[in-house]
Design an enzyme around this catalytic site. Structure first.
Site, PDB file in Angstrom:
ATOM      1  CG  HIS A 169      -2.029   0.978   1.188  1.00 19.35           C
ATOM      2  ND1 HIS A 169      -3.278   0.718   1.712  1.00 19.35           N
ATOM      3  CD2 HIS A 169      -2.092   2.233   0.702  1.00 19.35           C
ATOM      4  CE1 HIS A 169      -4.053   1.781   1.534  1.00 19.35           C
ATOM      5  NE2 HIS A 169      -3.347   2.718   0.931  1.00 19.35           N
ATOM      6  CG  HIS A 189      -1.004   6.663  -1.759  1.00 19.59           C
ATOM      7  ND1 HIS A 189      -2.166   6.581  -2.484  1.00 19.59           N
ATOM      8  CD2 HIS A 189      -1.280   6.103  -0.554  1.00 19.59           C
ATOM      9  CE1 HIS A 189      -3.121   6.007  -1.749  1.00 19.59           C
ATOM     10  NE2 HIS A 189      -2.603   5.703  -0.573  1.00 19.59           N
ATOM     11  N   GLY A 221      -3.107  12.041   5.107  1.00 19.27           N
ATOM     12  CA  GLY A 221      -2.014  11.150   4.723  1.00 19.27           C
ATOM     13  C   GLY A 221      -0.679  11.518   5.327  1.00 19.27           C
ATOM     14  CG  ASP A 245      -2.374   4.764   3.536  1.00 17.88           C
ATOM     15  OD1 ASP A 245      -2.214   5.071   2.334  1.00 17.88           O
ATOM     16  OD2 ASP A 245      -3.355   5.154   4.193  1.00 17.88           O
ATOM     17  NE  ARG A 248       0.607  11.276  -2.821  1.00 18.32           N
ATOM     18  CZ  ARG A 248      -0.469  10.899  -2.168  1.00 18.32           C
ATOM     19  NH1 ARG A 248      -1.495  10.346  -2.820  1.00 18.32           N
ATOM     20  NH2 ARG A 248      -0.571  11.089  -0.890  1.00 18.32           N
ATOM     21  CG  ASN A 274      -4.733   7.791  -4.594  1.00 21.53           C
ATOM     22  OD1 ASN A 274      -3.692   7.171  -4.782  1.00 21.53           O
ATOM     23  ND2 ASN A 274      -4.975   8.436  -3.466  1.00 21.53           N
ATOM     24  CG  HIS A 279      -6.074   2.136   5.200  1.00 25.21           C
ATOM     25  ND1 HIS A 279      -7.442   2.088   5.115  1.00 25.21           N
ATOM     26  CD2 HIS A 279      -5.658   2.819   4.117  1.00 25.21           C
ATOM     27  CE1 HIS A 279      -7.827   2.716   4.026  1.00 25.21           C
ATOM     28  NE2 HIS A 279      -6.767   3.163   3.394  1.00 25.21           N
TER      29      HIS A 279
HETATM   30  O1  DOR Z   1      -4.502   9.193   4.504  1.00 23.28           O
HETATM   31  C1  DOR Z   1      -4.688   8.807   3.377  1.00 23.28           C
HETATM   32  N1  DOR Z   1      -4.011   9.324   2.329  1.00 23.28           N
HETATM   33  N2  DOR Z   1      -5.608   7.884   3.156  1.00 23.28           N
HETATM   34  C2  DOR Z   1      -5.965   7.502   1.939  1.00 23.28           C
HETATM   35  O2  DOR Z   1      -6.788   6.651   1.823  1.00 23.28           O
HETATM   36  C3  DOR Z   1      -5.400   8.167   0.745  1.00 23.28           C
HETATM   37  C4  DOR Z   1      -4.078   8.717   1.053  1.00 23.28           C
HETATM   38  C5  DOR Z   1      -3.592   9.670   0.005  1.00 23.28           C
HETATM   39  O3  DOR Z   1      -3.681   9.358  -1.189  1.00 23.28           O
HETATM   40  O4  DOR Z   1      -3.051  10.709   0.382  1.00 23.28           O
HETATM   41 ZN    ZN Z   2      -6.824   4.232   1.732  1.00 21.07          ZN
END
Ligand code: DOR
Ligand code: ZN
Length: 425
Positions: A57, A59, A321, A302, A61, A91, A229
């Site tokens: 998990h 991100h 996040g 995450d 970007r 995302n 999470h």
């Molecule tokens: O805290 C978070 N940030 N939770 C998420 O589900 C998305 C993530 C983000 O993309 O910043």
């Molecule tokens: Zn999430």
């Protein structure tokens, strides 16, 4: 050829000193003493050598939000954390929600990644919850799993159709649980602390009610359903019950939900703002117990980097996040293994074996002959302080800055090549 001399490796719960010979991206030999004239020698001096960690998990970007992180900086951060395989969230902008976009994303990850980067395909078009994507097409293009992460799936039919398709291609479906009708613009856990800080709260019910719905659907479809999470004791009970009843469910928990609670939020400081939010002390205790007894299968960070200015805003304004990939093993080793709550073997099982198995990854899970040479070398003896200026991630948004930890990553190898080396080495 590379020869790692005098590394400690974990064998049956014991650290044993070994030499490790690497050839053509693989571990060629593990033995008490190896001499090889033509090998490049890396003296490990008794540091702990592990198979590389796996994070399902993250991100990264790119494309869309490169000021927060790029595939290059994110994978450098992963390597600095001791991770050699990650699964990246969709995302992004554009959202990888079609066969073509998954193809492009996988090429981009390969071109820029320093570690193995697997990719989630979006479960709904544009993460809107309205139309299920072409899961079969994306699976054929190489998507490793499917998710709507960043947003909950608001309609049961979308979730049901996505599950049927994911089951058909035999890949996991990972759920970010968040029922929008229960959110009410909340920014932290609902309760006394939110009231004291005059901030709107997010009830745990937003997570657990959607989980209850999904577990019924997961049983009906037979899909491998993965809870992203997990954060509340009610969710833990639901997963425990579903597992007992034979539902194919796995769950991950983040280091911050294991180590922090809403009580850590003393001021309006958005370094503590994430989704799901830090919950109560009881919730925290429940997720720790569940990780120990295996109800929660694995740790996932995450890792959610954001721009410095964005996170300097108030709790009301800042994005959800925090970063995590450069500090997770170190924090968990320090607070759970060194304190005797968890064995090193269990922590590694939750950070390597469980994710590899659940997500059908080809990553190695042990330092053994024939395995892909994805390795991480950690210093378990010396304490150091977490500092953002040391982060390889563009994101400096960590609530753990200033914490003192053990387990610094000294070097990381991917496919037998060094991708990270601590500057003292
Ligand atoms: O805290 C978070 N940030 N939770 C998420 O589900 C998305 C993530 C983000 O993309 O910043
Ligand atoms: Zn999430």
């Amino acid at each position: 050829m590379q020869l790692i001399k005098n590394a400690q490796i974990l064998l049956e719960n014991q650290l044993i000193t070994k030499d490790v010979l690497i050839d053509q991206g693989k571990i060629n030999k593990v033995s008490d003493h190896i001499d090889y004239a033509n090998a490049e020698v890396f003296e490990a001096n008794g540091l702990f050598l592990s198979a590389g960690l796996i994070d399902v998990h993250v991100h990264f970007r790119e494309p869309g939000y490169e000021y927060k992180e790029t595939i290059r900086s994110g994978s450098q951060a992963a390597a600095r954390g001791g991770f050699t395989t990650v699964i990246a969230m969709p995302n992004l902008n554009p959202v990888p929600d079609s066969e073509e976009k998954i193809n492009a994303q996988i090429l981009l990850n390969k071109a820029n990644g320093l570690v193995h980067i697997e990719q989630y395909g979006a479960l709904s078009n544009g993460l809107t919850s309205t139309h299920v994507t072409n899961i079969e097409g994306m699976s054929n293009a190489g998507a490793k799993a499917f998710t709507n992460d960043g947003k909950g799936v608001q309609t049961a039919d979308t979730m049901l159709q996505a599950m049927i398709a994911a089951k058909h291609v035999n890949k996991p479906l990972a759920a970010h649980l968040e029922d929008n009708t229960l959110i009410h613009s909340g920014v932290m856990n609902a309760g006394q602390i939110a009231e004291r800080l005059a901030l709107p709260g997010i009830t745990g019910l937003a997570e657990s009610t959607q989980l209850a719905r999904d577990l019924v659907l997961a049983r009906a479809t037979g899909v491998h359903y993965h809870v992203a999470h997990i954060s509340t004791k009610e969710s833990v009970s639901l997963v425990r019950m579903a597992k007992k009843e034979g539902v194919h469910v796995t769950a991950e928990v983040s280091p911050h939900h294991l180590l922090l609670s809403e009580e850590s939020i003393l001021l309006d400081n958005a370094m503590f703002k994430m989704n799901p939010p830090l919950r109560s002390q009881q919730d925290r205790e429940a997720v720790v117990a569940a990780l120990l007894d295996g109800t929660i299968d694995m740790v996932a960070t995450d890792h959610a980097p954001h721009g410095e200015e964005e996170k300097q805003q108030s709790f009301l304004e800042a994005p959800f996040g925090i970063t995590g990939i450069e500090t997770s093993f170190q924090l968990l080793y320090t607070h759970f293994v060194k304190t005797g709550i968890m064995t090193l073997k269990t922590l590694l099982e939750r950070m390597i074996d469980a994710p590899a198995t659940a997500f059908q990854l080809e990553a190695p899970t042990a330092v053994v002959e024939g395995a892909r040479a994805d390795l991480a070398l950690f210093d378990l003896e010396n304490e150091y302080e977490i500092e953002t200026n040391e982060f390889a991630s563009k994101g400096k948004n960590s609530p753990f800055v200033g914490w003192k930890v053990y387990g610094k990553t000294i070097a990381t190898w991917v496919d037998g090549k060094i991708v990270y080396k601590d500057n003292v080495k």
